[in-house]
Design a protein around this motif. Structure first.
Motif, PDB file in Angstrom:
ATOM      1  N   GLY A 138       0.034  89.294 100.630  1.00  0.00           N
ATOM      2  CA  GLY A 138       0.359  89.627  99.258  1.00  0.00           C
ATOM      3  C   GLY A 138       1.389  90.730  99.168  1.00  0.00           C
ATOM      4  O   GLY A 138       1.585  91.504 100.105  1.00  0.00           O
ATOM      5  N   VAL A 174       1.120  89.679  94.194  1.00  0.00           N
ATOM      6  CA  VAL A 174       1.589  88.295  94.232  1.00  0.00           C
ATOM      7  C   VAL A 174       1.167  87.680  95.566  1.00  0.00           C
ATOM      8  O   VAL A 174       1.442  88.239  96.633  1.00  0.00           O
ATOM      9  N   LYS A 175       0.493  86.523  95.504  1.00  0.00           N
ATOM     10  CA  LYS A 175       0.058  85.839  96.726  1.00  0.00           C
ATOM     11  C   LYS A 175       1.270  85.208  97.410  1.00  0.00           C
ATOM     12  O   LYS A 175       2.073  84.530  96.765  1.00  0.00           O
ATOM     13  N   LEU A 176       1.382  85.436  98.715  1.00  0.00           N
ATOM     14  CA  LEU A 176       2.472  84.880  99.515  1.00  0.00           C
ATOM     15  C   LEU A 176       1.898  83.980 100.605  1.00  0.00           C
ATOM     16  O   LEU A 176       0.859  84.281 101.179  1.00  0.00           O
ATOM     17  N   GLN A 201       5.415  79.942  99.448  1.00  0.00           N
ATOM     18  CA  GLN A 201       5.219  80.884  98.347  1.00  0.00           C
ATOM     19  C   GLN A 201       5.773  82.219  98.840  1.00  0.00           C
ATOM     20  O   GLN A 201       5.050  83.044  99.375  1.00  0.00           O
ATOM     21  N   LEU A 234       8.538  85.498  97.879  1.00  0.00           N
ATOM     22  CA  LEU A 234       9.039  86.175  96.693  1.00  0.00           C
ATOM     23  C   LEU A 234      10.547  86.392  96.698  1.00  0.00           C
ATOM     24  O   LEU A 234      11.177  86.329  95.657  1.00  0.00           O
ATOM     25  N   ARG A 282      12.265  84.702  90.199  1.00  0.00           N
ATOM     26  CA  ARG A 282      12.430  84.832  91.657  1.00  0.00           C
ATOM     27  C   ARG A 282      13.882  84.633  92.064  1.00  0.00           C
ATOM     28  O   ARG A 282      14.340  85.212  93.042  1.00  0.00           O
TER      29      ARG A 282
END
Length: 136
Positions: free
Chosen positions: A34, A38-40, A64, A66, A100
């Protein structure tokens, strides 16, 4: 990236390896974590593995991330006078969604340089202690 860092704003990534542990063509590495809530997540596949000279990996599947989009990253080591020459590289796409995409345009090159720098620093730390001074 397993340790919290300023570039990750205190966030960190965890790694999950397949049976080949990223040491063979086709091997898969999954990362998750994260950044500022925000989850990555990203999945990479090894596309070139020629130890100790060359290794290349690239994203696969849905990512996913950023700051950067899909990427291809790797390193090459070749003999050089008095030692070896290390080349670390990353080729990446910018993200295209509005928010993004703006982040990507502003920060992708900074993040990519940081990734390359981290890999080069890790290599330096791994190999320099083994080097013995050369007598004149």
């Amino acid at each position: 990236m397993e340790k919290p860092s300023m570039m990750m704003m205190g966030g960190r990534m965890t790694y999950e390896f397949d049976a080949a542990k990223g040491q063979a063509v086709g091997s898969v590495i999954k990362m998750g974590g994260g950044f500022l809530g925000v989850k990555l997540s990203v999945e990479e596949v090894i596309t070139v593995h020629d130890p100790p000279r060359r290794k290349v990996w690239e994203t696969c599947g849905q990512t996913q991330i950023l700051i950067i989009g899909a990427y291809r990253m790797g390193f090459e080591i070749r003999p050089a006078k008095g030692g070896s020459h290390l080349r670390v590289f990353i080729d990446y796409n910018h993200l295209t969604t509005f928010f993004r995409g703006i982040l990507s345009l502003c920060f992708a090159s900074i993040y990519a340089r940081w990734c390359v720098s981290q890999m080069a620093s890790d290599a330096r730390r791994a190999f320099l202690p083994r080097l013995k001074p050369v007598a004149d």
